[in-house]
Design a protein around this motif. Structure first.
Motif, PDB file in Angstrom:
ATOM      1  N   SER A  11       0.329  45.921  38.194  1.00  0.00           N
ATOM      2  CA  SER A  11       1.644  46.560  38.668  1.00  0.00           C
ATOM      3  C   SER A  11       2.962  45.444  38.058  1.00  0.00           C
ATOM      4  CB  SER A  11       1.827  46.553  40.179  1.00  0.00           C
ATOM      5  OG  SER A  11       0.944  47.314  40.730  1.00  0.00           O
ATOM      6  N   GLU A  12       2.681  44.238  38.501  1.00  0.00           N
ATOM      7  CA  GLU A  12       3.826  43.425  37.825  1.00  0.00           C
ATOM      8  C   GLU A  12       3.870  43.424  36.182  1.00  0.00           C
ATOM      9  OE1 GLU A  12       6.222  41.648  39.503  1.00  0.00           O
ATOM     10  OE2 GLU A  12       5.567  43.111  41.151  1.00  0.00           O
ATOM     11  N   ALA A  13       2.711  43.187  35.745  1.00  0.00           N
ATOM     12  CA  ALA A  13       2.847  43.188  34.205  1.00  0.00           C
ATOM     13  C   ALA A  13       3.307  44.338  33.734  1.00  0.00           C
ATOM     14  CB  ALA A  13       1.376  42.979  33.846  1.00  0.00           C
ATOM     15  N   ILE A  14       2.681  45.665  34.289  1.00  0.00           N
ATOM     16  CA  ILE A  14       3.519  46.931  33.611  1.00  0.00           C
ATOM     17  C   ILE A  14       4.800  46.902  33.865  1.00  0.00           C
ATOM     18  CG2 ILE A  14       3.347  49.286  33.760  1.00  0.00           C
ATOM     19  CD1 ILE A  14       0.870  48.433  32.364  1.00  0.00           C
ATOM     20  N   THR A  15       5.339  46.564  35.055  1.00  0.00           N
ATOM     21  CA  THR A  15       6.821  47.014  35.469  1.00  0.00           C
ATOM     22  C   THR A  15       7.625  46.056  34.590  1.00  0.00           C
ATOM     23  OG1 THR A  15       6.239  47.448  37.711  1.00  0.00           O
ATOM     24  CG2 THR A  15       8.341  46.738  37.379  1.00  0.00           C
ATOM     25  N   ASN A  16       7.048  44.723  34.411  1.00  0.00           N
ATOM     26  CA  ASN A  16       7.869  43.961  33.741  1.00  0.00           C
ATOM     27  C   ASN A  16       7.788  43.809  32.163  1.00  0.00           C
ATOM     28  OD1 ASN A  16       9.147  42.604  35.688  1.00  0.00           O
ATOM     29  ND2 ASN A  16       7.297  41.532  36.201  1.00  0.00           N
ATOM     30  N   GLY A  17       7.271  45.118  31.554  1.00  0.00           N
ATOM     31  CA  GLY A  17       7.533  45.315  30.176  1.00  0.00           C
ATOM     32  C   GLY A  17       6.231  45.008  29.379  1.00  0.00           C
ATOM     33  N   ALA A  18       4.897  44.287  30.127  1.00  0.00           N
ATOM     34  CA  ALA A  18       3.837  44.307  29.327  1.00  0.00           C
ATOM     35  C   ALA A  18       3.210  45.426  28.554  1.00  0.00           C
ATOM     36  CB  ALA A  18       2.874  43.416  30.182  1.00  0.00           C
ATOM     37  N   ASP A  19       2.798  45.191  27.451  1.00  0.00           N
ATOM     38  CA  ASP A  19       1.986  46.367  26.753  1.00  0.00           C
ATOM     39  C   ASP A  19       1.056  46.835  27.429  1.00  0.00           C
ATOM     40  OD1 ASP A  19       1.747  47.971  24.206  1.00  0.00           O
ATOM     41  OD2 ASP A  19      -0.286  46.755  24.481  1.00  0.00           O
ATOM     42  N   ALA A  20       0.958  48.268  27.793  1.00  0.00           N
ATOM     43  CA  ALA A  20       0.125  48.918  28.587  1.00  0.00           C
ATOM     44  C   ALA A  20      -1.512  48.704  28.131  1.00  0.00           C
ATOM     45  CB  ALA A  20       0.055  50.083  28.951  1.00  0.00           C
ATOM     46  N   LYS A  21      -1.674  48.647  26.851  1.00  0.00           N
ATOM     47  CA  LYS A  21      -2.927  48.695  26.163  1.00  0.00           C
ATOM     48  C   LYS A  21      -3.421  47.080  26.272  1.00  0.00           C
ATOM     49  CE  LYS A  21      -6.276  49.951  23.293  1.00  0.00           C
ATOM     50  NZ  LYS A  21      -7.427  50.479  23.979  1.00  0.00           N
ATOM     51  N   ALA A  22      -2.506  46.195  26.049  1.00  0.00           N
ATOM     52  CA  ALA A  22      -2.967  44.677  26.174  1.00  0.00           C
ATOM     53  C   ALA A  22      -3.351  44.554  27.639  1.00  0.00           C
ATOM     54  CB  ALA A  22      -1.866  43.831  25.938  1.00  0.00           C
ATOM     55  N   VAL A  23      -2.650  45.119  28.575  1.00  0.00           N
ATOM     56  CA  VAL A  23      -2.978  44.962  30.287  1.00  0.00           C
ATOM     57  C   VAL A  23      -4.550  45.694  30.361  1.00  0.00           C
ATOM     58  CG1 VAL A  23      -2.475  45.487  32.542  1.00  0.00           C
ATOM     59  CG2 VAL A  23      -0.704  44.795  30.983  1.00  0.00           C
ATOM     60  N   ALA A  24      -4.609  46.789  30.009  1.00  0.00           N
ATOM     61  CA  ALA A  24      -5.777  47.521  29.864  1.00  0.00           C
ATOM     62  C   ALA A  24      -7.084  46.487  29.582  1.00  0.00           C
ATOM     63  CB  ALA A  24      -5.830  48.795  29.103  1.00  0.00           C
ATOM     64  N   ASN A  25      -6.677  46.089  28.033  1.00  0.00           N
ATOM     65  CA  ASN A  25      -7.771  45.067  27.637  1.00  0.00           C
ATOM     66  C   ASN A  25      -8.116  43.953  28.540  1.00  0.00           C
ATOM     67  OD1 ASN A  25      -8.263  46.629  25.334  1.00  0.00           O
ATOM     68  ND2 ASN A  25      -6.944  45.670  24.222  1.00  0.00           N
ATOM     69  N   LEU A  26      -7.173  43.245  29.157  1.00  0.00           N
ATOM     70  CA  LEU A  26      -7.452  42.164  29.943  1.00  0.00           C
ATOM     71  C   LEU A  26      -7.991  42.613  31.134  1.00  0.00           C
ATOM     72  CD1 LEU A  26      -3.660  40.513  29.842  1.00  0.00           C
ATOM     73  CD2 LEU A  26      -5.760  39.349  29.071  1.00  0.00           C
ATOM     74  N   LEU A  27      -8.190  43.830  31.768  1.00  0.00           N
ATOM     75  CA  LEU A  27      -8.686  44.533  32.708  1.00  0.00           C
ATOM     76  C   LEU A  27     -10.073  44.973  32.311  1.00  0.00           C
ATOM     77  CD1 LEU A  27      -5.810  46.095  34.663  1.00  0.00           C
ATOM     78  CD2 LEU A  27      -6.766  43.676  35.205  1.00  0.00           C
ATOM     79  N   GLY A  28     -10.538  44.834  31.089  1.00  0.00           N
ATOM     80  CA  GLY A  28     -11.675  45.234  30.682  1.00  0.00           C
ATOM     81  C   GLY A  28     -11.615  46.975  30.679  1.00  0.00           C
ATOM     82  N   HIS A  29     -10.657  47.614  30.554  1.00  0.00           N
ATOM     83  CA  HIS A  29     -10.609  49.118  30.374  1.00  0.00           C
ATOM     84  C   HIS A  29     -10.731  49.482  28.537  1.00  0.00           C
ATOM     85  CE1 HIS A  29     -10.041  49.805  34.644  1.00  0.00           C
ATOM     86  NE2 HIS A  29      -8.968  49.067  34.476  1.00  0.00           N
ATOM     87  N   SER A  30     -11.524  50.358  28.408  1.00  0.00           N
ATOM     88  CA  SER A  30     -11.346  50.562  27.042  1.00  0.00           C
ATOM     89  C   SER A  30     -10.335  51.629  26.655  1.00  0.00           C
ATOM     90  CB  SER A  30     -12.930  51.203  26.619  1.00  0.00           C
ATOM     91  OG  SER A  30     -13.054  52.490  27.589  1.00  0.00           O
ATOM     92  N   SER A  31      -9.944  52.086  27.578  1.00  0.00           N
ATOM     93  CA  SER A  31      -8.619  53.204  27.204  1.00  0.00           C
ATOM     94  C   SER A  31      -7.455  52.927  28.121  1.00  0.00           C
ATOM     95  CB  SER A  31      -9.090  54.632  27.253  1.00  0.00           C
ATOM     96  OG  SER A  31      -9.041  55.260  28.543  1.00  0.00           O
ATOM     97  N   LEU A  32      -6.562  53.621  27.682  1.00  0.00           N
ATOM     98  CA  LEU A  32      -5.148  53.484  28.855  1.00  0.00           C
ATOM     99  C   LEU A  32      -5.106  54.495  29.940  1.00  0.00           C
ATOM    100  CD1 LEU A  32      -2.417  53.343  26.055  1.00  0.00           C
ATOM    101  CD2 LEU A  32      -2.967  51.513  27.809  1.00  0.00           C
ATOM    102  N   ARG A  33      -6.122  55.434  29.625  1.00  0.00           N
ATOM    103  CA  ARG A  33      -6.151  56.504  30.718  1.00  0.00           C
ATOM    104  C   ARG A  33      -6.279  56.226  32.323  1.00  0.00           C
ATOM    105  NH1 ARG A  33     -10.321  60.961  29.366  1.00  0.00           N
ATOM    106  NH2 ARG A  33      -8.734  61.251  27.797  1.00  0.00           N
TER     107      ARG A  33
END
Length: 77
Positions: free
Chosen positions: A29-51
């Motif tokens: 939540s904080e990463a997305i809210t503070n402007g982090a790239d959603a794809k990069a956050v998804a990758n950090l969390l181990g998700h293969s897609s942005l869905r």
């Protein structure tokens, strides 16, 4: 891991209901809210897609409609 997490929560003065999922959710939540790239956050969390990221967290980004309108291309010079 469980013991270390329990100890860290105690030192931080956190409630017993805080779990690793809570911290993961807070990070995202904080990463997305503070402007982090959603794809990069998804990758950090181990998700293969942005869905999943966009479905769960996008609503937390305040003002995104305004940002989209503000960034529209100028049609008339």
């Amino acid at each position: 891991m469980r013991s270390a997490f329990r100890s860290a929560k105690k030192r931080a003065g956190l409630d017993k209901s805080v779990c690793m999922y809570t911290i993961r959710h807070l990070f995202t939540s904080e990463a997305i809210t503070n402007g982090a790239d959603a794809k990069a956050v998804a990758n950090l969390l181990g998700h293969s897609s942005l869905r999943m990221i966009m479905g769960v967290y996008y609503h937390e980004i305040e003002g995104e409609k305004r940002n989209a309108i503000a960034r529209k291309p100028k049609l008339i010079k």
